[in-house]
Design a protein around this motif. Sequence first.
Motif, PDB file in Angstrom:
ATOM      1  N   LEU A   1       3.049-138.746  14.308  1.00  0.00           N
ATOM      2  CA  LEU A   1       1.692-139.147  14.685  1.00  0.00           C
ATOM      3  C   LEU A   1       1.147-138.266  15.805  1.00  0.00           C
ATOM      4  CD1 LEU A   1       2.114-143.030  14.565  1.00  0.00           C
ATOM      5  CD2 LEU A   1       0.941-141.583  12.884  1.00  0.00           C
ATOM      6  N   LYS A   2       1.983-137.967  16.770  1.00  0.00           N
ATOM      7  CA  LYS A   2       1.545-137.116  17.897  1.00  0.00           C
ATOM      8  C   LYS A   2       1.344-135.673  17.440  1.00  0.00           C
ATOM      9  CE  LYS A   2       3.530-140.153  21.312  1.00  0.00           C
ATOM     10  NZ  LYS A   2       4.645-140.460  22.192  1.00  0.00           N
TER      11      LYS A   2
ATOM     12  N   ASN B   1      -1.838-135.298  15.689  1.00  0.00           N
ATOM     13  CA  ASN B   1      -2.982-135.772  16.476  1.00  0.00           C
ATOM     14  C   ASN B   1      -3.653-136.986  15.861  1.00  0.00           C
ATOM     15  OD1 ASN B   1      -3.317-134.513  18.891  1.00  0.00           O
ATOM     16  ND2 ASN B   1      -4.563-132.833  18.081  1.00  0.00           N
ATOM     17  N   ILE B   2      -2.850-137.945  15.429  1.00  0.00           N
ATOM     18  CA  ILE B   2      -3.378-139.143  14.797  1.00  0.00           C
ATOM     19  C   ILE B   2      -3.493-140.254  15.829  1.00  0.00           C
ATOM     20  CG2 ILE B   2      -2.935-140.928  13.059  1.00  0.00           C
ATOM     21  CD1 ILE B   2      -1.482-138.716  11.434  1.00  0.00           C
ATOM     22  N   ASP B   3      -4.704-140.779  15.985  1.00  0.00           N
ATOM     23  CA  ASP B   3      -4.906-141.917  16.880  1.00  0.00           C
ATOM     24  C   ASP B   3      -4.264-143.152  16.271  1.00  0.00           C
ATOM     25  OD1 ASP B   3      -6.399-140.490  18.765  1.00  0.00           O
ATOM     26  OD2 ASP B   3      -8.272-140.862  17.700  1.00  0.00           O
ATOM     27  N   PHE B   4      -3.567-143.917  17.096  1.00  0.00           N
ATOM     28  CA  PHE B   4      -2.902-145.115  16.602  1.00  0.00           C
ATOM     29  C   PHE B   4      -2.831-146.154  17.712  1.00  0.00           C
ATOM     30  CE2 PHE B   4       0.338-142.369  18.362  1.00  0.00           C
ATOM     31  CZ  PHE B   4       1.128-143.225  19.105  1.00  0.00           C
ATOM     32  N   ARG B   5      -2.607-147.376  17.293  1.00  0.00           N
ATOM     33  CA  ARG B   5      -2.410-148.483  18.223  1.00  0.00           C
ATOM     34  C   ARG B   5      -1.006-149.030  18.007  1.00  0.00           C
ATOM     35  NH1 ARG B   5      -7.641-152.236  18.179  1.00  0.00           N
ATOM     36  NH2 ARG B   5      -6.272-153.366  19.585  1.00  0.00           N
ATOM     37  N   ASN B   6      -0.234-149.079  19.065  1.00  0.00           N
ATOM     38  CA  ASN B   6       1.166-149.500  18.978  1.00  0.00           C
ATOM     39  C   ASN B   6       1.348-150.836  18.279  1.00  0.00           C
ATOM     40  OD1 ASN B   6       2.557-147.323  20.141  1.00  0.00           O
ATOM     41  ND2 ASN B   6       2.053-148.027  22.201  1.00  0.00           N
TER      42      ASN B   6
END
Length: 152
Positions: A136-137, A140-145
């Motif tokens: 994900l990092k 560059n993927i935005d995510f919510r834990n």
Amino acid sequence: MANTYSQLYVQIVFAVKGRQNLISKKWKDEIYKYITGIITNQKQKLIAINGMPDHIHILVGIKPNIPLSDLVRDIKSSSSKFINEQKWINGKFEWQTGFGAFSYGHSQLTNVIKYIENQEEHHRTKTFKEEYMAFLKLFNIDFRNEYLFEDI
């Protein structure tokens, strides 16, 4: 789709519900063959498939005639049904909600294939959660834990 030409490569990653270690070495080849059939029947090209007891990686050459989410839905639902019909586990087998999808160019395929083939080696030092977070990092993927993992 006549006169449609594409070169789309996607690595799909998803986990067993609760990240439980339910994919046994005894039958993982059977499930991989079954998933290969699903992908082939959807007129897509399986390039590599491998995983660990708690997750799976699938590299496909995908044509633009099917939405990726539909392909993954079909893979997950059909393979879950197949596993449950085989009664390979006590209880009900399910894949976790959601999936990761990471795109690659043709020149990157050799490295991605090697990565997928060497899952056991990678996971000697890295958990699935660490691996997934790194993807994900890297992409560059935005995510919510709170939406990433459903723990047991």
